[in-house]
Write a protein that holds these residues in place. Sequence first.
Motif, PDB file in Angstrom:
ATOM      1  N   GLY A 420       0.829  -1.256  -0.227  1.00  0.00           N
ATOM      2  CA  GLY A 420       0.053   0.211  -0.021  1.00  0.00           C
ATOM      3  C   GLY A 420       0.695   1.088  -0.146  1.00  0.00           C
ATOM      4  O   GLY A 420       0.345   2.369  -0.295  1.00  0.00           O
ATOM      5  N   TRP A 421       1.916   1.148   0.362  1.00  0.00           N
ATOM      6  CA  TRP A 421       3.137   2.338   0.478  1.00  0.00           C
ATOM      7  C   TRP A 421       3.671   2.593  -0.889  1.00  0.00           C
ATOM      8  O   TRP A 421       4.347   3.731  -1.094  1.00  0.00           O
ATOM      9  CB  TRP A 421       3.771   2.342   1.458  1.00  0.00           C
ATOM     10  N   GLN A 422       3.432   1.590  -1.811  1.00  0.00           N
ATOM     11  CA  GLN A 422       4.174   1.938  -3.068  1.00  0.00           C
ATOM     12  C   GLN A 422       3.779   2.232  -4.177  1.00  0.00           C
ATOM     13  O   GLN A 422       2.424   1.848  -4.519  1.00  0.00           O
ATOM     14  CB  GLN A 422       5.114   0.391  -3.524  1.00  0.00           C
ATOM     15  N   ALA A 423       4.017   3.283  -5.209  1.00  0.00           N
ATOM     16  CA  ALA A 423       3.283   3.806  -6.012  1.00  0.00           C
ATOM     17  C   ALA A 423       2.979   2.979  -7.180  1.00  0.00           C
ATOM     18  O   ALA A 423       1.758   2.890  -7.631  1.00  0.00           O
ATOM     19  CB  ALA A 423       4.193   5.010  -6.726  1.00  0.00           C
ATOM     20  N   VAL A 424       3.821   2.193  -7.645  1.00  0.00           N
ATOM     21  CA  VAL A 424       3.523   1.187  -8.747  1.00  0.00           C
ATOM     22  C   VAL A 424       2.709   0.117  -8.307  1.00  0.00           C
ATOM     23  O   VAL A 424       1.611  -0.219  -9.167  1.00  0.00           O
ATOM     24  CB  VAL A 424       4.823   0.371  -9.329  1.00  0.00           C
TER      25      VAL A 424
END
Length: 822
Positions: A420-424
């Motif tokens: 949930g914290w990663q843009a991709v």
Amino acid sequence: MMSSSFNVFRVGISFVMVCIFHKPAVDSLSELSPQKYFSTLQSGKASLAYFCQADSPSTSIFLEELNKAVKPLQDYGISVAKVNCVKEEASRYCGKEKDLMKAYLFRGNILLREFPTDTLFDVNAIIAHVLFALLFNEVKYVTTLEGLQNIENALKGKANIAFAYVRAIGTPEHRAIMEAAFVYGTTYQFVLTTEIALLGSVGTEDVEYAHLYFFHCKPVVDWTQQCRRTVMEQPLTTLNIYRYIKSMEAPLLTEVAEDPQQVSTVHLQLGLPLVFIVSQEATYEADRRTAEWIAWRLLGKAGVLLLLRDSLEVDIPQQANVVFKREEGMPVEYLVLHDIDLVISHVENNMYTEEIREDEDDDIEGPDMDTLGIQDDEVAETVYRDRKRQLPLELTVELTEETFYGTVTASDSIVLFYAGWQAVSMAFLQSYIDLAIKLKGTSTMLLARVNCADWSDVCTKQNITEFPVVKMYKEGENPVSYAGMLGTEDLLKFIQLNRISCPVTITSVQEAEEYLCGELYKDLISYSSVSVLGLFSPTMTTAKEDFTEAGKYLKGCVITGIYSEGDVSILSNKYTATLPALLLARHKEDKVESIPLANTHAQDIIQIVTNSLLETFPEITVENLPTYLRLQKPLLILFSDGGINPQYKKAILTLIKKKHLDSLIPCWLNLKNTPVGRGILQAYFDALPPLPVLVVVNLHSGGQVFAFPSDQVITEQNLLLWLKKLEAGLESSITILPAQEWKPPLPAYNFLRMMDAAASQHSSKKGPECTKDTDVQEKDKEQHEDKSATRKEPTETLRIKHWNRSNVFKAEKSFRHDNKEL
């Protein structure tokens, strides 16, 4: 009248405030040997331990945060220790390196929970995770609206609910909820979620912040009636939650008949104002209903009292119908407000706000906001811009540690593993939900997802080493990983082609003909324009095994079949194929070509089939460009503003057929379908040239761009002559693309420089690290002897991992080498 009853409360709240704000010297982290540590464990008492090699320095950041957590956890009766592993004392927790990357929570000598240290990324995460594990029954974790409704229905008429949404496990807000649950968990049922969709169904669209709702279920007598809900509007801190819950416990409406200046209630002690609704005997019933309505509207914001004018010994202005008392000791205000909304507005506008959200200015527009919103890449920026967009996540099933294995073994499933914290991950999640919308009601395949930020143990055991990853689970088969483009259409193709188990065994010549002409699987032809059929005599065992292995590898990319009956010569003679052979049926071109497979291994077959899927003269798009760039050849691109001139296409196809363009990738780009092509042409020519225009771009060596002469017509002869001049070095390039580095847009995003600085500081220190990166794919083989006592709760992975620096630098070097503008 009421002041004396609150003297005891004043003492109580003073004690609470002292506990909160008094900070004695923080106890240091105890360091014990394994034998000493286990001898100190007491039955029923909780203890958190971190095992580390005694002759090595520990991970400093983690130990600093663990040391900060010692005193807060001790306040909850939980001891914390660092256990130094020594060779003289054997302990299963000191064995492998992967064990040294975990902290262990015990109750007595029973292991309750093990935490990967990257989930305990700061003091808040440590306290939140430990309390969450200990309060497993007091705090229910839900992921669906149905789960929340089941809890609500079960508690109607029995108990109230404190329902909390936090953006991630281990955040400061999560810690605050757990600390509140530790105190009030026996009085109220706490329910926790990290699901945005669930928060929206409760009644708010603001997903930027954590939220706490109070469900008034205890007064409900009609089970068909929904529990009334009150939202806490202050930020989720321990003190604010305490005030909020205390205000929920206070009487909704109190009748008084004394001077408002002398009245004191619990609300004033909590820093909340008082609102008096002035009533008289003639209008008592109507005034009381109005006061109750206002009290519900102001619940958690102010105390509401019904002031009986006829019983007062003091005079109040005749016209005044509302009295407002801001705080103890201040003069009251006499107001004339004839509308409920005016009363609410007056209270809300005069409330003293002690805390302001740090990111309150996220939505402020200004000349510098574009700079503030810049992300380190376009994917991150897109996710940032769309951060308030709510996705229908209910179309997919969120899996947890408790539900994962039961779900994937009970039904054919597609599972998205993301962070949930990663843009991709968050960008692809949108495509994944779009896929769920397309397949809604038409597919037997269950679409599920696992947020590895919450359930790191599940992802570790499934060998998830990067994000996002999609895996297909089918009964009796090993999981299949999706390796295609991160888009809706490509993933849909993968799912549809996996409906059949490849390679398909063909049993007759007639069935083989139906397979080659596309009739056998005509509903899948739109997803696979090429069908592959392997022809083998019954005795070609090794060749068949190689083809079968290749077919399994290509599953989800193309339809493959195998025919090895005694009459296989009928097909080999018809298609002029020497056994063993491969037949490629190109359905769009309505033709079948044969390729001999003598002495060809599985990897060679995979390469042959993969190359056959590439179009002869493709239209280049953003989605398929990486596929063609992997061929490491110069691009021969025809730019057009729409369709291609048939004469130009014929000339290029003729040269392709005659093998004159084997060293190039002939393709074309339609600016109407791919508008980015205009920017590409402007980079080549400085200004947009007249279309169509033909260029050769050598991306992989030199970066030269050559343009076909604009005064010549694109014919077979002219194009061949021009290409020969290029090969002889007689043509000059119109530009050379620089090998530009992908630099951060702002200095604050220069993470590689930060890593370099950290590395230089680290290299100046002597001695090995206490823990090293371990293989995340290695499964835990050792379990504690009391397995029945082990429980699993959600965990969140560290936002920024400790990357393997050598891999980072290799990837950066490779990327900089290839990163020339198209």
